[in-house]
Design a protein around this motif. Structure first.
Motif, PDB file in Angstrom:
ATOM      1  N   PRO A 217       6.247 -14.783 -31.142  1.00  9.96           N
ATOM      2  CA  PRO A 217       7.141 -15.058 -30.010  1.00  9.96           C
ATOM      3  C   PRO A 217       6.571 -14.490 -28.721  1.00  9.96           C
ATOM      4  CG  PRO A 217       8.388 -14.305 -31.904  1.00  9.96           C
ATOM      5  CD  PRO A 217       6.944 -14.119 -32.257  1.00  9.96           C
ATOM      6  N   ALA A 218       6.813 -15.187 -27.621  1.00 12.87           N
ATOM      7  CA  ALA A 218       6.257 -14.776 -26.337  1.00 12.87           C
ATOM      8  C   ALA A 218       6.740 -13.379 -25.958  1.00 12.87           C
ATOM      9  CB  ALA A 218       6.650 -15.771 -25.253  1.00 12.87           C
ATOM     10  N   ALA A 219       5.813 -12.560 -25.510  1.00 13.21           N
ATOM     11  CA  ALA A 219       6.162 -11.214 -25.061  1.00 13.21           C
ATOM     12  C   ALA A 219       6.811 -11.305 -23.684  1.00 13.21           C
ATOM     13  CB  ALA A 219       4.904 -10.348 -25.000  1.00 13.21           C
ATOM     14  N   PRO A 220       7.944 -10.659 -23.460  1.00 10.86           N
ATOM     15  CA  PRO A 220       8.611 -10.738 -22.160  1.00 10.86           C
ATOM     16  C   PRO A 220       7.875  -9.916 -21.115  1.00 10.86           C
ATOM     17  CG  PRO A 220       9.739  -9.166 -23.561  1.00 10.86           C
ATOM     18  CD  PRO A 220       8.651  -9.783 -24.409  1.00 10.86           C
ATOM     19  N   LEU A 221       8.031 -10.286 -19.869  1.00 14.21           N
ATOM     20  CA  LEU A 221       7.461  -9.466 -18.795  1.00 14.21           C
ATOM     21  C   LEU A 221       8.252  -8.176 -18.640  1.00 14.21           C
ATOM     22  CD1 LEU A 221       5.472  -9.222 -16.384  1.00 14.21           C
ATOM     23  CD2 LEU A 221       7.246 -10.289 -14.976  1.00 14.21           C
ATOM     24  N   LEU A 222       9.552  -8.225 -18.956  1.00 14.08           N
ATOM     25  CA  LEU A 222      10.439  -7.094 -18.690  1.00 14.08           C
ATOM     26  C   LEU A 222      11.207  -6.686 -19.943  1.00 14.08           C
ATOM     27  CD1 LEU A 222      11.713  -5.239 -16.454  1.00 14.08           C
ATOM     28  CD2 LEU A 222      13.488  -6.993 -16.232  1.00 14.08           C
ATOM     29  N   THR A 223      11.267  -5.387 -20.185  1.00  8.69           N
ATOM     30  CA  THR A 223      12.137  -4.802 -21.204  1.00  8.69           C
ATOM     31  C   THR A 223      13.183  -3.941 -20.503  1.00  8.69           C
ATOM     32  OG1 THR A 223      10.428  -4.741 -22.932  1.00  8.69           O
ATOM     33  CG2 THR A 223      12.276  -3.217 -23.173  1.00  8.69           C
ATOM     34  N   VAL A 224      14.437  -4.158 -20.839  1.00  7.26           N
ATOM     35  CA  VAL A 224      15.534  -3.366 -20.284  1.00  7.26           C
ATOM     36  C   VAL A 224      15.918  -2.301 -21.304  1.00  7.26           C
ATOM     37  CG1 VAL A 224      17.890  -3.382 -19.376  1.00  7.26           C
ATOM     38  CG2 VAL A 224      16.378  -5.354 -18.997  1.00  7.26           C
ATOM     39  N   VAL A 225      15.908  -1.041 -20.888  1.00  6.87           N
ATOM     40  CA  VAL A 225      16.205   0.080 -21.771  1.00  6.87           C
ATOM     41  C   VAL A 225      17.488   0.756 -21.314  1.00  6.87           C
ATOM     42  CG1 VAL A 225      15.446   2.359 -22.529  1.00  6.87           C
ATOM     43  CG2 VAL A 225      13.816   0.476 -22.398  1.00  6.87           C
ATOM     44  N   ALA A 234      31.493   2.939 -21.673  1.00  9.42           N
ATOM     45  CA  ALA A 234      30.778   2.137 -20.682  1.00  9.42           C
ATOM     46  C   ALA A 234      29.824   1.124 -21.302  1.00  9.42           C
ATOM     47  CB  ALA A 234      29.999   3.054 -19.738  1.00  9.42           C
ATOM     48  N   LEU A 235      29.338   1.378 -22.515  1.00 13.18           N
ATOM     49  CA  LEU A 235      28.262   0.581 -23.076  1.00 13.18           C
ATOM     50  C   LEU A 235      28.651  -0.868 -23.314  1.00 13.18           C
ATOM     51  CD1 LEU A 235      25.405   0.459 -24.138  1.00 13.18           C
ATOM     52  CD2 LEU A 235      26.242   1.227 -26.363  1.00 13.18           C
ATOM     53  N   GLN A 236      29.871  -1.114 -23.782  1.00 10.26           N
ATOM     54  CA  GLN A 236      30.290  -2.482 -24.069  1.00 10.26           C
ATOM     55  C   GLN A 236      30.150  -3.362 -22.833  1.00 10.26           C
ATOM     56  OE1 GLN A 236      31.571  -3.703 -27.181  1.00 10.26           O
ATOM     57  NE2 GLN A 236      31.361  -5.722 -26.224  1.00 10.26           N
ATOM     58  N   GLY A 237      30.645  -2.865 -21.691  1.00 14.75           N
ATOM     59  CA  GLY A 237      30.562  -3.639 -20.459  1.00 14.75           C
ATOM     60  C   GLY A 237      29.127  -3.842 -19.995  1.00 14.75           C
ATOM     61  N   CYS A 238      28.288  -2.828 -20.196  1.00 12.81           N
ATOM     62  CA  CYS A 238      26.882  -2.945 -19.809  1.00 12.81           C
ATOM     63  C   CYS A 238      26.192  -4.051 -20.612  1.00 12.81           C
ATOM     64  CB  CYS A 238      26.175  -1.608 -20.026  1.00 12.81           C
ATOM     65  SG  CYS A 238      24.408  -1.614 -19.627  1.00 12.81           S
ATOM     66  N   LEU A 239      26.402  -4.052 -21.919  1.00 12.27           N
ATOM     67  CA  LEU A 239      25.773  -5.062 -22.770  1.00 12.27           C
ATOM     68  C   LEU A 239      26.357  -6.448 -22.520  1.00 12.27           C
ATOM     69  CD1 LEU A 239      25.415  -3.103 -26.129  1.00 12.27           C
ATOM     70  CD2 LEU A 239      23.697  -3.495 -24.360  1.00 12.27           C
ATOM     71  N   ASP A 240      27.663  -6.523 -22.238  1.00  9.62           N
ATOM     72  CA  ASP A 240      28.266  -7.814 -21.886  1.00  9.62           C
ATOM     73  C   ASP A 240      27.594  -8.393 -20.651  1.00  9.62           C
ATOM     74  OD1 ASP A 240      30.021  -7.603 -23.996  1.00  9.62           O
ATOM     75  OD2 ASP A 240      31.734  -6.956 -22.772  1.00  9.62           O
ATOM     76  N   GLY A 241      27.369  -7.546 -19.647  1.00  6.99           N
ATOM     77  CA  GLY A 241      26.723  -8.008 -18.424  1.00  6.99           C
ATOM     78  C   GLY A 241      25.288  -8.431 -18.663  1.00  6.99           C
ATOM     79  N   LEU A 242      24.561  -7.671 -19.469  1.00  5.84           N
ATOM     80  CA  LEU A 242      23.181  -8.024 -19.757  1.00  5.84           C
ATOM     81  C   LEU A 242      23.090  -9.332 -20.541  1.00  5.84           C
ATOM     82  CD1 LEU A 242      21.598  -4.570 -20.668  1.00  5.84           C
ATOM     83  CD2 LEU A 242      21.107  -5.995 -18.677  1.00  5.84           C
ATOM     84  N   ARG A 243      24.054  -9.569 -21.397  1.00  6.41           N
ATOM     85  CA  ARG A 243      24.040 -10.824 -22.149  1.00  6.41           C
ATOM     86  C   ARG A 243      24.147 -12.029 -21.215  1.00  6.41           C
ATOM     87  NH1 ARG A 243      28.517 -13.307 -26.313  1.00  6.41           N
ATOM     88  NH2 ARG A 243      27.139 -14.841 -27.293  1.00  6.41           N
ATOM     89  N   ARG A 244      24.880 -11.843 -20.110  1.00 11.85           N
ATOM     90  CA  ARG A 244      25.038 -12.949 -19.172  1.00 11.85           C
ATOM     91  C   ARG A 244      23.807 -13.166 -18.287  1.00 11.85           C
ATOM     92  NH1 ARG A 244      30.328 -10.654 -18.979  1.00 11.85           N
ATOM     93  NH2 ARG A 244      29.738  -9.362 -17.190  1.00 11.85           N
ATOM     94  N   CYS A 245      23.011 -12.117 -18.073  1.00 17.13           N
ATOM     95  CA  CYS A 245      21.944 -12.255 -17.086  1.00 17.13           C
ATOM     96  C   CYS A 245      20.567 -11.860 -17.592  1.00 17.13           C
ATOM     97  CB  CYS A 245      22.263 -11.418 -15.839  1.00 17.13           C
ATOM     98  SG  CYS A 245      22.059  -9.635 -16.059  1.00 17.13           S
ATOM     99  N   ALA A 246      20.431 -11.414 -18.857  1.00 16.27           N
ATOM    100  CA  ALA A 246      19.149 -10.885 -19.319  1.00 16.27           C
ATOM    101  C   ALA A 246      18.080 -11.951 -19.428  1.00 16.27           C
ATOM    102  CB  ALA A 246      19.322 -10.182 -20.669  1.00 16.27           C
ATOM    103  N   GLY A 247      18.461 -13.203 -19.706  1.00 11.55           N
ATOM    104  CA  GLY A 247      17.473 -14.260 -19.811  1.00 11.55           C
ATOM    105  C   GLY A 247      16.458 -13.976 -20.905  1.00 11.55           C
ATOM    106  N   ALA A 248      15.165 -14.015 -20.533  1.00 10.20           N
ATOM    107  CA  ALA A 248      14.097 -13.804 -21.510  1.00 10.20           C
ATOM    108  C   ALA A 248      13.730 -12.339 -21.668  1.00 10.20           C
ATOM    109  CB  ALA A 248      12.859 -14.598 -21.093  1.00 10.20           C
ATOM    110  N   ALA A 249      14.420 -11.443 -20.981  1.00  7.07           N
ATOM    111  CA  ALA A 249      14.090 -10.022 -21.073  1.00  7.07           C
ATOM    112  C   ALA A 249      14.480  -9.456 -22.436  1.00  7.07           C
ATOM    113  CB  ALA A 249      14.783  -9.230 -19.971  1.00  7.07           C
TER     114      ALA A 249
END
Length: 446
Positions: A217-225, A234-249
């Motif tokens: 699988p293609a390696a992403p340019l960006l990893t979000v940690v 707080a974590l649930q909301g953070c992951l919900d937001g990332l699911r909407r905008c993370a794209g290929a990260a």
């Protein structure tokens, strides 16, 4: 093995073979043009970075001497999977001239020089060893490509090299290998042939390579940690937001030993982030994430961070062009009182002045450089100190991408008290750093 990331030709003992990698730096819109016409420039860049990783894996396993002759941005190459290799810029001119120049510079001390590209996901160290052995039995050896060209060439003398690099050969055509073998035979030179491998030039090549498992699988340019410790609220909301905008990260959650449901939330979330565990402080969490990440860049987010739609895509496109060593996002406090706005402006100013950003500013780092430097154990200033070491004032970049944080520590009218506490901690950290540097400097031998 060559020293990691060094610039210039490696000092190769006489007679020992050397691998020369001809590669273009991974830059958006400048690589894999045929593939980009089918899948778009961003997807083509992701595939190319994966091909570079496959090439780097083979060269590492080769455990011999190697160097990259590159075109394009040196900064982009330094942050790529090939960034650990010594590197030299390619000469200008045709493919024939660039290949001949790269191999000629390696043909010293009677060694065998092997030149490879970066298009074959199935390349392994055994293929490199096979070419060296074949060149030892002949004067030249080729690794045939499935499209009629060749993925590698090994030579032992400049006369054979000149024959193989004649300008009038059908370069980049499916008859190339047949033509060069006929040219060598006309000069009385027999060539050895290694294993035939498929390369990736267009979408059909990529599809075929994925079906056979040669292209991962293609390696992403960006990893979000997202490092967490008792951040379930707080974590649930953070992951919900990332699911909407993370794209290929790629997204990694690193649990530092939570006693609440933080780890369970990450494991069960629909985003399906990679979940790691690392106890002993946030610096160890980040170090574990950097080691496990696949992206060229690592973006560090606190659990209370919220990104607007399209933020990751915008950051990825910006990173692909600018290629900074370290930087941060534009922090905005969720509360928009005048004092919070002042704190946001001060945070950006401080980051530019000092060359480092705190965790609540969304710091990001060139992963290869961060791995070489190591995450400093500097308490709440680990990311700021890492940014200072990698970039420093003037080179630390604030990306034009916003990030909202809750500023939980300032709740309940404690802004002044918390700010003073942070400044006391920062002053103490600064004094300790200065003292440590003074002791280190004073202990050096004259």
């Amino acid at each position: 093995m060559p020293h990691a990331g060094g610039d210039g030709f490696p000092h190769t003992p006489a007679g020992e073979p050397i691998v020369v990698v001809l590669a273009r730096a991974p830059e958006l819109g400048l690589v894999k043009s045929r593939l980009a016409r089918d899948v778009g420039a961003a997807a083509a860049l992701d595939v190319y970075r994966t091909l570079l990783a496959c090439t780097a894996r083979a060269v590492r396993a080769w455990q011999g001497h190697a160097v990259v002759h590159f075109s394009g941005s040196q900064a982009a190459l330094a942050g790529s999977p090939l960034g650990w290799l010594p590197r030299l810029p390619q000469v200008d001119g045709s493919l024939a001239r660039r290949l001949e120049s790269a191999l000629a510079s390696a043909l010293t001390g009677g060694c065998t020089a092997v030149a490879i590209g970066s298009d074959c996901p199935g390349l392994r160290a055994r293929h490199l060893h096979e070419l060296v052995a074949l060149a030892g039995a002949h004067r030249v050896a080729f690794g045939p490509a499935a499209d009629g060209g060749y993925w590698g060439i090994a030579v032992r003398d400049r006369e054979a090299l000149a024959i193989c690099c004649a300008e009038d050969l059908p370069w980049s055509q499916p008859t190339l290998l047949h033509a060069v073998l006929a040219r060598l035979a006309a000069h009385g030179v027999r060539a050895g042939l290694g294993a035939t491998l498929g390369d990736v030039d267009d979408a059909e090549d990529a599809r075929r390579a994925r079906l056979t498992g040669a292209l991962p699988p293609a390696a992403p340019l960006l990893t979000v940690v997202v490092p967490v410790r008792d951040d379930a609220l707080a974590l649930q909301g953070c992951l919900d937001g990332l699911r909407r905008c993370a794209g290929a990260a790629e997204v990694i959650v690193v649990d530092g030993g939570s006693s609440d449901q933080s780890r369970a939330i990450a494991v069960q979330h629909a985003l399906q982030p990679r979940v790691l565990s690392a106890r002993g402080g946030r610096d160890r969490q980040l170090a574990a994430a950097f080691a496990a990440a696949r992206g060229d860049y690592v973006l560090c987010l606190p659990a209370d961070a919220r990104l607007p739609g399209g933020a990751i895509q915008a950051l990825t496109a910006w990173l692909a062009v600018v290629r900074p060593r370290a930087g941060c996002l534009r922090r905005h406090a969720a509360a928009r009182a005048p004092l919070h706005r002042w704190l946001d402006a001060w945070a950006r100013l401080r980051a530019a002045w000092t060359g480092g950003a705190y965790m609540d500013q969304g710091p990001f780092f060139l992963r290869a450089a961060a791995l070489r430097c190591g995450v400093p154990a500097a308490g709440p200033y680990d990311t700021a100190e890492l940014g200072r070491r990698l970039a420093g004032p003037g080179r630390f970049t604030i990306a034009p991408v916003p990030m909202a944080v809750s500023c939980r520590a300032y709740a309940g009218g404690r802004t002044a008290a918390v700010t003073l506490r942070h400044q006391r901690l920062r002053l103490r950290h600064h004094l300790r750093t200065c003292f440590s540097q003074a002791v280190s400097h004073g202990g050096r031998a004259p």
